[in-house]
Design a protein around this motif. Sequence first.
Motif, PDB file in Angstrom:
ATOM      1  N   GLU A  15      64.797   3.312   4.005  1.00 23.79           N
ATOM      2  CA  GLU A  15      63.887   2.780   2.996  1.00 23.79           C
ATOM      3  C   GLU A  15      64.472   2.896   1.595  1.00 23.79           C
ATOM      4  O   GLU A  15      64.136   2.111   0.716  1.00 23.79           O
ATOM      5  CB  GLU A  15      62.558   3.545   3.070  1.00 23.79           C
ATOM      6  N   ASN A  16      65.355   3.871   1.370  1.00 21.64           N
ATOM      7  CA  ASN A  16      65.928   4.028   0.038  1.00 21.64           C
ATOM      8  C   ASN A  16      67.247   3.276  -0.117  1.00 21.64           C
ATOM      9  O   ASN A  16      67.944   3.441  -1.105  1.00 21.64           O
ATOM     10  CB  ASN A  16      66.136   5.518  -0.269  1.00 21.64           C
ATOM     11  N   THR A 223      59.430  15.941   1.491  1.00 24.34           N
ATOM     12  CA  THR A 223      60.018  14.625   1.724  1.00 24.34           C
ATOM     13  C   THR A 223      60.596  14.034   0.451  1.00 24.34           C
ATOM     14  O   THR A 223      61.733  13.538   0.446  1.00 24.34           O
ATOM     15  CB  THR A 223      58.936  13.664   2.294  1.00 24.34           C
ATOM     16  N   GLU A 224      59.839  14.087  -0.637  1.00 21.60           N
ATOM     17  CA  GLU A 224      60.317  13.528  -1.912  1.00 21.60           C
ATOM     18  C   GLU A 224      61.545  14.282  -2.413  1.00 21.60           C
ATOM     19  O   GLU A 224      62.501  13.676  -2.923  1.00 21.60           O
ATOM     20  CB  GLU A 224      59.195  13.572  -2.952  1.00 21.60           C
ATOM     21  N   GLU A 227      64.531  13.269  -0.196  1.00 20.33           N
ATOM     22  CA  GLU A 227      64.970  11.906  -0.483  1.00 20.33           C
ATOM     23  C   GLU A 227      65.859  11.878  -1.712  1.00 20.33           C
ATOM     24  O   GLU A 227      66.877  11.173  -1.749  1.00 20.33           O
ATOM     25  CB  GLU A 227      63.772  10.982  -0.653  1.00 20.33           C
ATOM     26  N   GLN A 228      65.492  12.660  -2.731  1.00 17.77           N
ATOM     27  CA  GLN A 228      66.326  12.753  -3.929  1.00 17.77           C
ATOM     28  C   GLN A 228      67.658  13.435  -3.605  1.00 17.77           C
ATOM     29  O   GLN A 228      68.705  13.035  -4.084  1.00 17.77           O
ATOM     30  CB  GLN A 228      65.585  13.519  -5.019  1.00 17.77           C
ATOM     31  N   GLU A 231      70.081  11.139  -1.837  1.00 13.72           N
ATOM     32  CA  GLU A 231      70.601  10.077  -2.697  1.00 13.72           C
ATOM     33  C   GLU A 231      71.941  10.495  -3.285  1.00 13.72           C
ATOM     34  O   GLU A 231      72.768   9.689  -3.617  1.00 13.72           O
ATOM     35  CB  GLU A 231      69.606   9.776  -3.828  1.00 13.72           C
TER      36      GLU A 231
END
Length: 231
Positions: A15-16, A223-224, A227-228, A231
């Motif tokens: 998704e990212n 989760t957030e 996700e970072q 990245e």
Amino acid sequence: MTDNRSGDRSSRRGENGRSIPTDRESPVGAPVIRGDESVAGTHAREAVQFDPDDPESLADAAEIVRQFAGGATNDDHLYMLRGAAACAALVRGEGSYKAAAERAGGEATVSFIRKWARVHDLPRSVRKQVAIGQIAPTAAKHIARVGGEARLLLAWATLDGDLTVRDVRSVASMINDGDSIEHALADHGVTLGELSLILSPTTYRDLRRRASVDDVDPGRIVTEALEQYFE
């Protein structure tokens, strides 16, 4: 595998937008995991590389496949990965599953070679778990039947949901019949993405505090943050 070849590279974007490998990225027959001392220990020095373009190496692969199909692995995970590598190299060298089976002879059938060549085509992260005994090679055969990102999700759900080989086979069949992986896993009592973690007391304290203040589930914060990180 696609079009009777082994070792094709493919990936899906999350998704990212990150590219996520869902197939093997290293050359067919290369002992990437089998030759890694951190995984295989001293056995890494004995790792065999199969070159589909080398007639002598291909002959060795055919012999290994014949032995492998005859049961000469002693249920050793590393030897099973070697057998899978030989299957994949033989398919690539001969050009088809049928030709590979004919070259190997013995009890090596088209179905046998196809299943194990697919295991060789699994991404490195999954093959490593097979090598260290966390994912049974027989379960890996069914994980390899699933394509795309669902293949990775099924592999990790196998670990986190303590799925049996029979469970993995059933989930893989449901996915290939059109079910979503979420539904297929739920049917076997597993929630996709559910993972038990042990945090340091300080991190645990701060996570719970922030979740309470912000009125959100702790999983959302984790989760957030991850996700970072990815990245």
